[in-house]
Design a protein around this motif. Sequence first.
Motif, PDB file in Angstrom:
ATOM      1  N   ARG A 191       0.794  -1.228   0.000  1.00 13.93           N
ATOM      2  CA  ARG A 191       0.000   0.000   0.000  1.00 13.93           C
ATOM      3  C   ARG A 191       0.823   1.272   0.000  1.00 13.93           C
ATOM      4  O   ARG A 191       0.289   2.361  -0.201  1.00 13.93           O
ATOM      5  CB  ARG A 191      -0.879   0.050   1.275  1.00 13.93           C
ATOM      6  CG  ARG A 191      -1.691  -1.173   1.541  1.00 13.93           C
ATOM      7  CD  ARG A 191      -1.865  -1.382   3.037  1.00 13.93           C
ATOM      8  NE  ARG A 191      -0.573  -1.616   3.675  1.00 13.93           N
ATOM      9  CZ  ARG A 191      -0.384  -1.740   4.981  1.00 13.93           C
ATOM     10  NH1 ARG A 191      -1.396  -1.639   5.801  1.00 13.93           N
ATOM     11  NH2 ARG A 191       0.824  -1.939   5.476  1.00 13.93           N
ATOM     12  N   SER A 192       2.093   1.198   0.311  1.00 11.21           N
ATOM     13  CA  SER A 192       2.870   2.415   0.552  1.00 11.21           C
ATOM     14  C   SER A 192       4.336   2.167   0.250  1.00 11.21           C
ATOM     15  O   SER A 192       4.766   1.020   0.052  1.00 11.21           O
ATOM     16  CB  SER A 192       2.742   2.831   2.027  1.00 11.21           C
ATOM     17  OG  SER A 192       3.372   1.850   2.836  1.00 11.21           O
ATOM     18  N   GLY A 193       5.099   3.265   0.283  1.00 13.10           N
ATOM     19  CA  GLY A 193       6.536   3.128   0.102  1.00 13.10           C
ATOM     20  C   GLY A 193       7.188   2.350   1.233  1.00 13.10           C
ATOM     21  O   GLY A 193       8.205   1.676   1.023  1.00 13.10           O
ATOM     22  N   ALA A 194       6.619   2.430   2.415  1.00 12.54           N
ATOM     23  CA  ALA A 194       7.155   1.637   3.531  1.00 12.54           C
ATOM     24  C   ALA A 194       7.000   0.148   3.237  1.00 12.54           C
ATOM     25  O   ALA A 194       7.918  -0.654   3.467  1.00 12.54           O
ATOM     26  CB  ALA A 194       6.426   1.998   4.826  1.00 12.54           C
ATOM     27  N   ASP A 195       5.830  -0.235   2.709  1.00 13.15           N
ATOM     28  CA  ASP A 195       5.635  -1.649   2.341  1.00 13.15           C
ATOM     29  C   ASP A 195       6.637  -2.059   1.266  1.00 13.15           C
ATOM     30  O   ASP A 195       7.194  -3.164   1.306  1.00 13.15           O
ATOM     31  CB  ASP A 195       4.214  -1.870   1.806  1.00 13.15           C
ATOM     32  CG  ASP A 195       3.149  -1.775   2.887  1.00 13.15           C
ATOM     33  OD1 ASP A 195       3.507  -1.667   4.072  1.00 13.15           O
ATOM     34  OD2 ASP A 195       1.954  -1.809   2.530  1.00 13.15           O
ATOM     35  N   VAL A 196       6.847  -1.180   0.296  1.00 14.81           N
ATOM     36  CA  VAL A 196       7.804  -1.485  -0.776  1.00 14.81           C
ATOM     37  C   VAL A 196       9.190  -1.713  -0.179  1.00 14.81           C
ATOM     38  O   VAL A 196       9.855  -2.715  -0.462  1.00 14.81           O
ATOM     39  CB  VAL A 196       7.866  -0.331  -1.799  1.00 14.81           C
ATOM     40  CG1 VAL A 196       8.948  -0.603  -2.848  1.00 14.81           C
ATOM     41  CG2 VAL A 196       6.510  -0.136  -2.477  1.00 14.81           C
ATOM     42  N   ALA A 197       9.615  -0.768   0.672  1.00 21.83           N
ATOM     43  CA  ALA A 197      10.953  -0.862   1.253  1.00 21.83           C
ATOM     44  C   ALA A 197      11.096  -2.129   2.089  1.00 21.83           C
ATOM     45  O   ALA A 197      12.136  -2.800   2.052  1.00 21.83           O
ATOM     46  CB  ALA A 197      11.228   0.382   2.093  1.00 21.83           C
ATOM     47  N   LYS A 198      10.070  -2.475   2.834  1.00 21.78           N
ATOM     48  CA  LYS A 198      10.145  -3.679   3.679  1.00 21.78           C
ATOM     49  C   LYS A 198      10.209  -4.937   2.834  1.00 21.78           C
ATOM     50  O   LYS A 198      10.962  -5.873   3.130  1.00 21.78           O
ATOM     51  CB  LYS A 198       8.958  -3.703   4.643  1.00 21.78           C
ATOM     52  CG  LYS A 198       9.050  -2.639   5.716  1.00 21.78           C
ATOM     53  CD  LYS A 198       7.760  -2.485   6.512  1.00 21.78           C
ATOM     54  CE  LYS A 198       7.880  -1.323   7.506  1.00 21.78           C
ATOM     55  NZ  LYS A 198       6.591  -1.023   8.195  1.00 21.78           N
ATOM     56  N   ALA A 199       9.412  -4.980   1.777  1.00 17.52           N
ATOM     57  CA  ALA A 199       9.444  -6.163   0.898  1.00 17.52           C
ATOM     58  C   ALA A 199      10.825  -6.307   0.259  1.00 17.52           C
ATOM     59  O   ALA A 199      11.371  -7.423   0.185  1.00 17.52           O
ATOM     60  CB  ALA A 199       8.366  -6.046  -0.181  1.00 17.52           C
ATOM     61  N   LEU A 200      11.402  -5.190  -0.169  1.00 19.00           N
ATOM     62  CA  LEU A 200      12.733  -5.257  -0.779  1.00 19.00           C
ATOM     63  C   LEU A 200      13.772  -5.672   0.255  1.00 19.00           C
ATOM     64  O   LEU A 200      14.675  -6.481  -0.030  1.00 19.00           O
ATOM     65  CB  LEU A 200      13.114  -3.913  -1.402  1.00 19.00           C
ATOM     66  CG  LEU A 200      12.225  -3.376  -2.542  1.00 19.00           C
ATOM     67  CD1 LEU A 200      12.855  -2.117  -3.131  1.00 19.00           C
ATOM     68  CD2 LEU A 200      11.997  -4.413  -3.626  1.00 19.00           C
ATOM     69  N   ALA A 201      13.656  -5.128   1.464  1.00 17.64           N
ATOM     70  CA  ALA A 201      14.618  -5.480   2.508  1.00 17.64           C
ATOM     71  C   ALA A 201      14.567  -6.970   2.828  1.00 17.64           C
ATOM     72  O   ALA A 201      15.583  -7.582   3.159  1.00 17.64           O
ATOM     73  CB  ALA A 201      14.327  -4.661   3.768  1.00 17.64           C
ATOM     74  N   LEU A 202      13.392  -7.559   2.715  1.00 16.55           N
ATOM     75  CA  LEU A 202      13.240  -8.982   3.041  1.00 16.55           C
ATOM     76  C   LEU A 202      13.611  -9.893   1.875  1.00 16.55           C
ATOM     77  O   LEU A 202      13.543 -11.113   2.008  1.00 16.55           O
ATOM     78  CB  LEU A 202      11.802  -9.259   3.499  1.00 16.55           C
ATOM     79  CG  LEU A 202      11.415  -8.593   4.827  1.00 16.55           C
ATOM     80  CD1 LEU A 202       9.930  -8.810   5.137  1.00 16.55           C
ATOM     81  CD2 LEU A 202      12.272  -9.121   5.981  1.00 16.55           C
ATOM     82  N   GLY A 203      13.965  -9.306   0.737  1.00 20.56           N
ATOM     83  CA  GLY A 203      14.471 -10.160  -0.344  1.00 20.56           C
ATOM     84  C   GLY A 203      13.774 -10.034  -1.674  1.00 20.56           C
ATOM     85  O   GLY A 203      14.198 -10.678  -2.644  1.00 20.56           O
ATOM     86  N   ALA A 204      12.725  -9.226  -1.758  1.00 23.80           N
ATOM     87  CA  ALA A 204      12.071  -9.046  -3.052  1.00 23.80           C
ATOM     88  C   ALA A 204      12.910  -8.125  -3.942  1.00 23.80           C
ATOM     89  O   ALA A 204      13.630  -7.255  -3.445  1.00 23.80           O
ATOM     90  CB  ALA A 204      10.676  -8.456  -2.865  1.00 23.80           C
ATOM     91  N   ASP A 205      12.800  -8.322  -5.241  1.00 21.00           N
ATOM     92  CA  ASP A 205      13.438  -7.408  -6.198  1.00 21.00           C
ATOM     93  C   ASP A 205      12.473  -6.313  -6.622  1.00 21.00           C
ATOM     94  O   ASP A 205      12.894  -5.265  -7.108  1.00 21.00           O
ATOM     95  CB  ASP A 205      13.904  -8.192  -7.427  1.00 21.00           C
ATOM     96  CG  ASP A 205      15.016  -9.156  -7.086  1.00 21.00           C
ATOM     97  OD1 ASP A 205      16.163  -8.718  -6.953  1.00 21.00           O
ATOM     98  OD2 ASP A 205      14.725 -10.361  -6.904  1.00 21.00           O
ATOM     99  N   ALA A 206      11.185  -6.595  -6.519  1.00 18.78           N
ATOM    100  CA  ALA A 206      10.147  -5.626  -6.875  1.00 18.78           C
ATOM    101  C   ALA A 206       8.852  -6.065  -6.201  1.00 18.78           C
ATOM    102  O   ALA A 206       8.769  -7.169  -5.636  1.00 18.78           O
ATOM    103  CB  ALA A 206       9.963  -5.555  -8.395  1.00 18.78           C
TER     104      ALA A 206
END
Lengths: 228, 438
Positions: free
Chosen positions: B302-317
């Motif tokens: 839903r947000s840039g925070a979610d994006v950053a957390k997903a990337l930090a946990l190993g997602a590329d996008a």
Amino acid sequence: MRTFDLSTTSLRDLNRALHAVEAGANDLDFEILNPRGAHAVAVGLDAPLRVVARGSVGYYCAGMNARATVIVHGSAGPGVAENIMSGEVIVKGDASQYAGATGRGGLLVIEGNASSRCGISMKGVDIVVRGRVGHMSAFMAQSGNLVICGDAGDALGDSIYEAKLFVRGAVKSLGADCIEKEMRPEHRATLAGLLARAGFDDVDPDEFRRFGSARKLYHFHIDNAETY
Amino acid sequence: MAPRTTPRPSATFDDYTLSEIRRAAATGVYDIRGAGAKRKLPHFDDLLFLGASISRYPLEGYREACGTDVTLGARHALKPLRLKIPITIAGMSFGSLSANAKEALGRGATIVGTSTTTGDGGMTPEERTASEILVCQYLPSRYGMNPSDLRKADAIEIVVGQGAKPGGGGMLLGQKITGRVAAMRDLPVGVDQRSAARHPDWTGPDDLEIKILELREITDWEKPIFVKVGASRPYYDVALAVKAGADVVVVDGMQGGTAATQEVFIEHVGIPTLAAVRQAAQALDDLGMRGIVQLIISGGVRSGADVAKALALGADAVSIGTAALVALGDNDPVYSADYAALGTAPGAYDDWHEGRDPAGVTTQDPILAARLDPVAGGRRLANFLKVMTLEAQTIARACGKSHVRHLEPEDLCALTIEAAAMARVPLAGTNWIPGSGR
């Protein structure tokens, strides 16, 4: 005619050459030697080519074919002519599972037998099988015609929509919402035309029965729950 | 009269549960709705970033560069996707969505340099024209499947499942089946259209490998092949997708939306997005495929925070679906009176299958669909995507990263034991990662 020997030439080289034929080209005939059960032979064709495979092929031969005629002098693995759009695919031997799955147009002829799920989810393709077909054939078939000159296995036409099924032999069982229907003159004419296109001149259209949808499951209703 | 205790509603039989029992008893049909899981689940909100102080060194906000680009599908494809931001638009079908909505999604994605995705029902010309980068879904139903569309696409996404319903098919009710939708799907007008739960012509990972070969051969090895799974056993599903030859794996958590599925399915099948990310990333690590096969995470982002957390946990996008629809204007309070007339309210409307969406997003009604201007809708979506990207960059800089993909699990802690265990990051203020043995 251009010949590709798959014992010495890669599948990629073959398909690249088939895709590279440009509109207006004169040399439209191809021969494939030693396919040896290779997968994805002659897939995605989109030109009026005539491709002859001398031997048996693996999965998805002639998948998504458009405009081309592909003839297999052998048997075909699963998914032959899957999602065919137009043109013709002819298998001289037997076909494995999912023959003509989701096909949207064109003609698939199987001169031997077909395994389970023949014509599954067909969407406009015409399929003519000289022999018998396995279970769950024409499952969720939406449109087009499936002609079975031999017997049909269990659950024929389960959850069928508007496809028409013609069977000359015995039907082991019908699937949900599939019923026998009257064979009217227009159906006999359609069937005769398909048998003629398949080259099955020795098969009498009068020996077939027609099956199609009872249309009771076209809209979900809880009172039909036991049917699903 | 003797004193009485205050009437106490049951926590087990709460108001929603009681209303659902009454509705089921009255109609004899289970509830079908759109959107994803609505109940409270462990989610990205249960994680916090550890901004830099002394042990880490932050970058200057609004001054020092923080990259956001991502390349998807370079493992085998001759033409990988090069996106400017690590946020893509998830697959949503024409039929479920109006043509204007599909066009708006394409316009918005194109403005910010990212991709959008087709859905069940095939590719519309408007969608192809509006989307500079378009991923074509290859779905079990194969509605509208056309090899020429595969060739027109920039990538192909083989959909095995959705987070809202791993193992389940779908149902587009007859009231949304106009002539155009029916023609694309080779079915009569007005008939319920069942989307199959499984692909008709392959039955397991070995077949999938051969199916991917076929798709590559048809498209001359140009297009990246994505494989999308609903999150349930992400470690094994990702590993098998990689083994089958996927260039990109998409894992969709149970907060991921759907057009129309049984409520019981949406709320009770699959696992939360947060629980799926680390398992999916672990599979890539264990196979030595990190950086070779990309991981896209979706489901309630839903947000840039979610994006950053997903990337930090190993997602590329990441991919967004429901959030993109809201950005277009779905569930907007401006239509409060219309939502009330449907017995619902903005923010809660989820009967997308009925085709009466006041915002004109999830409908085929021409009058309602005309309420959504695709140009204005695309602009709103682009704004939203830019904000998400800026937010993710802001967080990444605070963690000392010059590219959002440099975010890592060590940048995170968890607010709850559940989130700490799922995300495999320490509980805030401790070094404890439940299940890690330390």
